[in-house]
Write an enzyme that holds these catalytic residues in place. Sequence first.
Site, PDB file in Angstrom:
ATOM      1  N   ARG A   1      40.351  48.690   8.333  1.00  0.00           N
ATOM      2  CA  ARG A   1      39.786  49.049   9.627  1.00  0.00           C
ATOM      3  C   ARG A   1      39.101  50.419   9.515  1.00  0.00           C
ATOM      4  NH1 ARG A   1      44.838  46.911  10.203  1.00  0.00           N
ATOM      5  NH2 ARG A   1      44.999  44.971  11.416  1.00  0.00           N
TER       6      ARG A   1
ATOM      7  N   HIS B   1      33.705  47.482  12.229  1.00  0.00           N
ATOM      8  CA  HIS B   1      34.893  46.618  12.254  1.00  0.00           C
ATOM      9  C   HIS B   1      34.511  45.173  11.915  1.00  0.00           C
ATOM     10  CE1 HIS B   1      38.593  44.694  13.552  1.00  0.00           C
ATOM     11  NE2 HIS B   1      39.151  45.891  13.643  1.00  0.00           N
TER      12      HIS B   1
ATOM     13  N   LYS C   1      47.738  50.069  11.828  1.00  0.00           N
ATOM     14  CA  LYS C   1      47.849  49.525  13.173  1.00  0.00           C
ATOM     15  C   LYS C   1      49.178  48.792  13.298  1.00  0.00           C
ATOM     16  CE  LYS C   1      45.523  46.346  16.385  1.00  0.00           C
ATOM     17  NZ  LYS C   1      44.394  45.414  16.559  1.00  0.00           N
TER      18      LYS C   1
ATOM     19  N   HIS D   1      46.722  41.726   8.403  1.00  0.00           N
ATOM     20  CA  HIS D   1      47.116  41.019   9.622  1.00  0.00           C
ATOM     21  C   HIS D   1      48.566  40.576   9.476  1.00  0.00           C
ATOM     22  CE1 HIS D   1      42.742  39.839  10.852  1.00  0.00           C
ATOM     23  NE2 HIS D   1      43.052  41.079  11.156  1.00  0.00           N
TER      24      HIS D   1
ATOM     25  N   TYR E   1      52.969  37.746   1.622  1.00  0.00           N
ATOM     26  CA  TYR E   1      51.842  38.058   0.751  1.00  0.00           C
ATOM     27  C   TYR E   1      51.553  39.560   0.701  1.00  0.00           C
ATOM     28  CZ  TYR E   1      50.485  33.218  -0.089  1.00  0.00           C
ATOM     29  OH  TYR E   1      50.456  31.909  -0.500  1.00  0.00           O
TER      30      TYR E   1
ATOM     31  N   ARG F   1      34.743  43.363   8.318  1.00  0.00           N
ATOM     32  CA  ARG F   1      35.936  42.663   7.848  1.00  0.00           C
ATOM     33  C   ARG F   1      35.740  41.141   7.943  1.00  0.00           C
ATOM     34  NH1 ARG F   1      41.038  45.065   8.277  1.00  0.00           N
ATOM     35  NH2 ARG F   1      41.760  43.630   9.894  1.00  0.00           N
TER      36      ARG F   1
END
Length: 407
Positions: A247, A344, A274, A370, A380, A347
């Site tokens: 980000r 942004h 985040k 995420h 992962y 991504r």
Amino acid sequence: MTKATRFLTDQFIKKSTPQAKEYKIGDGQNLHLLVKPNGSKLWLFIYTHPTTKARKKINIGQYPYISLAKAREQRNSFHTLLTEGIDPTEHKAQSHQEAMRQAETLFNFAETQWKPKKAKEVKKRTLDDEYARLKLHLFPLFGHYRLADITLLEAVEKLRPLSITRNSTCSKVVIYFCEIMEYAVICGLLPHNPLYSLSKAFYKVQATHQPTIQPSELPEFLSRLQNSRIMPTTKLLIQWQLLTMVRPAEAVSAEWSEIDFDNALWAIPPEKMKGKKDKPRQHIVPLSSQALAILHEMRLFNGDKKHVFTSQRKPSQPCNSEAANRAITVNIDKGYYKGRLTSHGMRSIASTYLNDCGYNKDLIEACLAHISGDSVRNAYNKSTYLTLRRELMQKWGDYVAECKAHG
């Protein structure tokens, strides 16, 4: 020493002269006048606690500022409480607290109670942003209001203009406005939250994705970027963010101490990521050869600084997280990408390309940092899958390099 109880008169009180030691003169029914050596005279109510039976005293005030008649009136009110089993001292304290609660304003409560509590729940950067929004849009309207005076109808009327001009901002303000009022209920300052249904008064704008371009359009973008008059360090910042898939705020916050050149890894600390404060998570970014090349170039500019991308005005701080976005939407060919691509949104270019290549979706999501409730996907992010993520990041880096060469 207490002199014999008698019904006092103003004339008698005025003739009562100070002595070497203080003494009390009784007026009956627990009311006493304390005469001190310095000549001052104080009214005292001395009584027995209705429950504990302990002896207690209340300072009613100084004579003549508190007259004889006023002192007797106060004594009678204390006796009324005692006959009901209420301690006058405790009642006075509770009345004072109640008055303070009734006088509490929205701003003072938010500043002294809600904000410190919220600081333990969310990251400082998040709280600073949200509180700045409240200072700008909520407190000028309701900051001076007593909590008890805030009504649903007035909240709707005063926030409606904001909902029309800046609906997304209004939605965020409403969320925190209601949260502050709900916390006031929890703290005992309100019997209920009058703004419980405030959000239903305004329509909600459907969430929109960040503008982006297709992977096939990347060569053109990189060519326009290279030929623009944007500062060299900003061009490198845009490419760094593109290659690492992080980000904007995370990209500019990179520090040299976080880079492991030997193992080609970038370890982003939990506080920079985040997410919720109570669920901190580090993010490891496998660095492609192209990303490492960006770092080697940046060493020529900022190798002696703390941050890889430093502020021009304040070299000890990272550059503004909006720097890349401003360059893309304003400075490339006079705003060519305004409404078409944001920093942004880069991504999404990586995500689309890697999905088209057939990579595991969960692996891609992990590279994008995420987090979901899916334990398999979250796995992962762990070092066990670092080899798989490294392969994916290098694949993306190679594609970016190819686009740059043919742009």
